[in-house]
Design a protein around this motif. Structure first.
Motif, PDB file in Angstrom:
ATOM      1  N   ALA A  76      -2.739  -0.628   5.996  1.00  0.00           N
ATOM      2  CA  ALA A  76      -1.527  -0.898   6.786  1.00  0.00           C
ATOM      3  C   ALA A  76      -0.664  -1.932   6.076  1.00  0.00           C
ATOM      4  N   GLN A  77      -1.272  -2.979   5.576  1.00  0.00           N
ATOM      5  CA  GLN A  77      -0.517  -4.030   4.901  1.00  0.00           C
ATOM      6  C   GLN A  77       0.077  -3.525   3.588  1.00  0.00           C
ATOM      7  N   GLU A  78      -0.667  -2.730   2.828  1.00  0.00           N
ATOM      8  CA  GLU A  78      -0.139  -2.164   1.581  1.00  0.00           C
ATOM      9  C   GLU A  78       1.066  -1.270   1.835  1.00  0.00           C
ATOM     10  N   LYS A  79       1.064  -0.554   2.961  1.00  0.00           N
ATOM     11  CA  LYS A  79       2.150   0.372   3.305  1.00  0.00           C
ATOM     12  C   LYS A  79       3.217  -0.276   4.187  1.00  0.00           C
ATOM     13  N   ASN A  80       3.094  -1.592   4.410  1.00  0.00           N
ATOM     14  CA  ASN A  80       4.027  -2.331   5.273  1.00  0.00           C
ATOM     15  C   ASN A  80       4.162  -1.703   6.659  1.00  0.00           C
ATOM     16  N   LEU A  81       3.013  -1.295   7.209  1.00  0.00           N
ATOM     17  CA  LEU A  81       2.969  -0.732   8.554  1.00  0.00           C
ATOM     18  C   LEU A  81       2.270  -1.733   9.459  1.00  0.00           C
TER      19      LEU A  81
END
Length: 117
Positions: free
Chosen positions: A14-19
């Protein structure tokens, strides 16, 4: 690989995909990711047994793994912000995880009430 490792992986993705990801959402993504892993034979049976080291409980808003819930309940309905990293052991789940993160969390709650194996 454990439930805790899976939770950290999901938050990392989620953090890598800015979600953004809330505790409620994390619980549903964990549940449906494991369901996908079982249905699509993404891991061996012994690997699944190691991952699923703590059961989901049936709560009002769907399945919850209590220790993970307790770890992140401080965030309430806000997104989890403590840093986590993805884990290559769970790479086969990434596509499913991303698609689940993009769904409305309350739609996932409803789907979790209707799920069968």
């Amino acid at each position: 690989m454990t439930m805790e490792d899976l939770a950290h992986h999901i938050i990392g993705i989620a953090q890598e995909k800015n979600l953004p990801i809330t505790n409620l959402q994390l619980q549903k993504v964990m549940f449906f990711s494991l369901k996908d892993a079982i249905v699509n034979h993404r891991f061996s049976e012994s690997a699944l047994m190691r991952i699923y080291d703590k059961p989901f409980l049936v709560w009002r808003y769907g399945p919850v793994e209590k220790d993970i819930y307790d770890e992140y309940r401080i965030y309430g309905a806000d997104p989890i912000i403590e840093p986590n990293k993805s884990n290559s052991d769970f790479e086969s789940l990434n596509e499913k995880i991303i698609s689940l993160l993009e769904e409305d969390p309350f739609e996932l709650v409803q789907q979790s009430h209707d799920v069968t194996f």
